[in-house]
Design a protein around this motif. Structure first.
Motif, PDB file in Angstrom:
ATOM      1  N   UNK A  48      19.475   9.388  19.533  1.00  0.00           N
ATOM      2  CA  UNK A  48      18.688   8.146  19.618  1.00  0.00           C
ATOM      3  C   UNK A  48      17.184   8.447  19.605  1.00  0.00           C
ATOM      4  N   UNK A  49      16.802   9.513  20.341  1.00  0.00           N
ATOM      5  CA  UNK A  49      15.389   9.912  20.398  1.00  0.00           C
ATOM      6  C   UNK A  49      14.894  10.360  19.019  1.00  0.00           C
ATOM      7  N   UNK A  50      15.723  11.114  18.319  1.00  0.00           N
ATOM      8  CA  UNK A  50      15.353  11.565  16.960  1.00  0.00           C
ATOM      9  C   UNK A  50      15.191  10.378  16.034  1.00  0.00           C
ATOM     10  N   UNK A  51      16.148   9.433  16.118  1.00  0.00           N
ATOM     11  CA  UNK A  51      16.069   8.232  15.271  1.00  0.00           C
ATOM     12  C   UNK A  51      14.804   7.427  15.551  1.00  0.00           C
ATOM     13  N   UNK A  52      14.488   7.276  16.856  1.00  0.00           N
ATOM     14  CA  UNK A  52      13.260   6.556  17.224  1.00  0.00           C
ATOM     15  C   UNK A  52      12.015   7.260  16.677  1.00  0.00           C
ATOM     16  N   UNK A  53      12.028   8.607  16.793  1.00  0.00           N
ATOM     17  CA  UNK A  53      10.881   9.382  16.288  1.00  0.00           C
ATOM     18  C   UNK A  53      10.734   9.206  14.783  1.00  0.00           C
ATOM     19  N   UNK A  54      11.876   9.258  14.071  1.00  0.00           N
ATOM     20  CA  UNK A  54      11.845   9.077  12.611  1.00  0.00           C
ATOM     21  C   UNK A  54      11.302   7.692  12.249  1.00  0.00           C
ATOM     22  N   UNK A  55      11.814   6.669  12.997  1.00  0.00           N
ATOM     23  CA  UNK A  55      11.363   5.291  12.745  1.00  0.00           C
ATOM     24  C   UNK A  55       9.865   5.156  13.024  1.00  0.00           C
ATOM     25  N   UNK A  56       9.417   5.753  14.151  1.00  0.00           N
ATOM     26  CA  UNK A  56       8.002   5.676  14.545  1.00  0.00           C
ATOM     27  C   UNK A  56       7.093   6.345  13.509  1.00  0.00           C
ATOM     28  N   UNK A  57       7.468   7.601  13.118  1.00  0.00           N
ATOM     29  CA  UNK A  57       6.641   8.328  12.141  1.00  0.00           C
ATOM     30  C   UNK A  57       6.659   7.650  10.775  1.00  0.00           C
ATOM     31  N   UNK A  58       7.807   7.083  10.422  1.00  0.00           N
ATOM     32  CA  UNK A  58       7.933   6.368   9.156  1.00  0.00           C
ATOM     33  C   UNK A  58       7.033   5.127   9.145  1.00  0.00           C
ATOM     34  N   UNK A  59       7.046   4.416  10.302  1.00  0.00           N
ATOM     35  CA  UNK A  59       6.208   3.218  10.428  1.00  0.00           C
ATOM     36  C   UNK A  59       4.724   3.583  10.384  1.00  0.00           C
ATOM     37  N   UNK A  60       4.367   4.686  11.054  1.00  0.00           N
ATOM     38  CA  UNK A  60       2.977   5.139  11.064  1.00  0.00           C
ATOM     39  C   UNK A  60       2.528   5.539   9.653  1.00  0.00           C
ATOM     40  N   UNK A  61       3.462   6.212   8.927  1.00  0.00           N
ATOM     41  CA  UNK A  61       3.151   6.628   7.553  1.00  0.00           C
ATOM     42  C   UNK A  61       2.925   5.406   6.663  1.00  0.00           C
ATOM     43  N   UNK A 106       1.976   2.456   7.663  1.00  0.00           N
ATOM     44  CA  UNK A 106       0.725   1.819   8.070  1.00  0.00           C
ATOM     45  C   UNK A 106      -0.476   2.527   7.444  1.00  0.00           C
ATOM     46  N   UNK A 107      -0.428   3.879   7.442  1.00  0.00           N
ATOM     47  CA  UNK A 107      -1.515   4.644   6.831  1.00  0.00           C
ATOM     48  C   UNK A 107      -1.609   4.371   5.334  1.00  0.00           C
ATOM     49  N   UNK A 108      -0.436   4.293   4.689  1.00  0.00           N
ATOM     50  CA  UNK A 108      -0.400   3.999   3.250  1.00  0.00           C
ATOM     51  C   UNK A 108      -0.977   2.605   2.981  1.00  0.00           C
ATOM     52  N   UNK A 109      -0.607   1.644   3.859  1.00  0.00           N
ATOM     53  CA  UNK A 109      -1.099   0.267   3.705  1.00  0.00           C
ATOM     54  C   UNK A 109      -2.624   0.207   3.865  1.00  0.00           C
ATOM     55  N   UNK A 110      -3.124   0.939   4.898  1.00  0.00           N
ATOM     56  CA  UNK A 110      -4.581   0.964   5.126  1.00  0.00           C
ATOM     57  C   UNK A 110      -5.299   1.601   3.937  1.00  0.00           C
ATOM     58  N   UNK A 111      -4.704   2.687   3.422  1.00  0.00           N
ATOM     59  CA  UNK A 111      -5.297   3.375   2.280  1.00  0.00           C
ATOM     60  C   UNK A 111      -5.314   2.465   1.052  1.00  0.00           C
ATOM     61  N   UNK A 112      -4.179   1.786   0.811  1.00  0.00           N
ATOM     62  CA  UNK A 112      -4.089   0.873  -0.340  1.00  0.00           C
ATOM     63  C   UNK A 112      -5.082  -0.278  -0.196  1.00  0.00           C
ATOM     64  N   UNK A 113      -5.248  -0.772   1.050  1.00  0.00           N
ATOM     65  CA  UNK A 113      -6.212  -1.853   1.299  1.00  0.00           C
ATOM     66  C   UNK A 113      -7.631  -1.390   1.005  1.00  0.00           C
ATOM     67  N   UNK A 114      -7.955  -0.160   1.445  1.00  0.00           N
ATOM     68  CA  UNK A 114      -9.289   0.404   1.194  1.00  0.00           C
ATOM     69  C   UNK A 114      -9.537   0.586  -0.294  1.00  0.00           C
ATOM     70  N   UNK A 115      -8.503   1.074  -1.009  1.00  0.00           N
ATOM     71  CA  UNK A 115      -8.629   1.274  -2.464  1.00  0.00           C
ATOM     72  C   UNK A 115      -8.833  -0.072  -3.161  1.00  0.00           C
ATOM     73  N   UNK A 116      -8.029  -1.090  -2.725  1.00  0.00           N
ATOM     74  CA  UNK A 116      -8.147  -2.430  -3.322  1.00  0.00           C
ATOM     75  C   UNK A 116      -9.534  -3.015  -3.078  1.00  0.00           C
ATOM     76  N   UNK A 117     -10.056  -2.810  -1.852  1.00  0.00           N
ATOM     77  CA  UNK A 117     -11.406  -3.317  -1.517  1.00  0.00           C
ATOM     78  C   UNK A 117     -12.474  -2.610  -2.347  1.00  0.00           C
ATOM     79  N   UNK A 118     -12.312  -1.276  -2.490  1.00  0.00           N
ATOM     80  CA  UNK A 118     -13.272  -0.508  -3.289  1.00  0.00           C
ATOM     81  C   UNK A 118     -13.278  -0.977  -4.732  1.00  0.00           C
ATOM     82  N   UNK A 119     -12.066  -1.177  -5.280  1.00  0.00           N
ATOM     83  CA  UNK A 119     -11.947  -1.659  -6.661  1.00  0.00           C
ATOM     84  C   UNK A 119     -12.550  -3.048  -6.814  1.00  0.00           C
TER      85      UNK A 119
END
Length: 266
Positions: free
Chosen positions: A16-29, A31-44
């Motif tokens: 359960x702990x491993x699954x939670x960690x995977x879910x957490x890191x996946x969600x964080x990844x 979020x980072x991708x979304x922030x990066x895409x937002x920054x790229x879209x704003x720059x464009x």
């Protein structure tokens, strides 16, 4: 049996702990991708807006440059007519046309120089503004007081004058059809110069005040670029601009110039 149950619970919790960690890191990844895409879209988006602005400015420059030829031709023809004319009244009209053409040529030259700014006395700037407004109905209602006529401010005379002119005409339109007044006052505070444009019109609602500088917004049947243009000009000149309702009714526009944009007193 207890050891077996303990091992099973440990495996379950560990899984359960491993699954939670995977879910957490996946969600964080994500979020980072979304922030990066937002920054790229704003720059464009910013680059696209900048490209449009540059293209628009170049087109304006070409258009303004092309205006110089017909203005020169008109000026030459007026000079010829003036020399041949014997009627004194007509000669006065020709001289007025020549002065108007001269002002147009100055405006064209200033626009072609883009954001060129020079030190000029406040009296010259506001005399230019009042001269431009001399044919407008609002001139009758302006109470002009300049307490620092010799102080120099660093401005692009054309764009700065246009912004002040727009504020004055806005004040006039606020009491259109009623008896009113426009106070145009320039005061010296040594390290700052204050320009006040106050009227006794209807003022602005909270909603109008909040949206006043948004491009496209207008309380009149217009393009809604007036106050946005004024704000952009004042930002270019590093001036502070405040528009406030007065307690006794009407509206006040207050412009503060300081720092490198005013010449220090000797």
């Amino acid at each position: 049996m207890l050891d077996l149950i303990g091992i099973l619970f440990f495996i379950l919790f560990f899984t359960f702990a491993i699954l939670l960690s995977i879910i957490f890191f996946n969600q964080e990844r994500k979020q980072k991708i979304y922030i990066k895409e937002t920054e790229i879209a704003k720059t464009l988006s910013d680059l696209k807006v900048k490209e449009i602005e540059n293209r628009y400015f170049k087109e304006i420059q070409y258009l303004v440059h092309d205006l110089k030829t017909p203005l020169f031709s008109i000026g030459t023809l007026i000079e010829i007519l003036d020399m041949q004319e014997e009627n004194e009244q007509k000669k006065i009209y020709y001289q007025k046309i020549e002065k108007s053409l001269e002002r147009c040529n100055i405006m064209v030259s200033e626009i072609l120089r883009d954001k060129n700014k020079n030190f000029i006395s406040t009296e010259k700037v506001f005399n230019f503004i009042l001269s431009y407004l001399s044919s407008h109905e609002c001139i009758k209602y302006i109470n002009y007081q300049n307490y620092c006529k010799e102080r120099k401010i660093k401005v692009n005379k054309i764009t700065f004058s246009r912004a002040i002119t727009n504020l004055i005409i806005n004040s006039y339109e606020a009491f259109l059809g009623k008896s009113g007044k426009i106070d145009l006052i320039i005061k010296d505070y040594k390290k700052a110069i204050l320009i006040k444009i106050e009227d006794n019109g209807k003022g602005m609602t909270d909603e109008e005040m909040e949206k006043a500088f948004e491009i496209g917004y207008s309380t009149k049947k217009s393009s809604g670029v007036g106050l946005n243009f004024i704000k952009s000009v004042m930002d270019e000149h590093k001036c502070e601009l405040k528009i406030l309702n007065k307690k006794n009714g009407g509206l006040g526009a207050y412009i503060v110039m300081k720092g490198e944009n005013i010449e220090n007193e000797k």
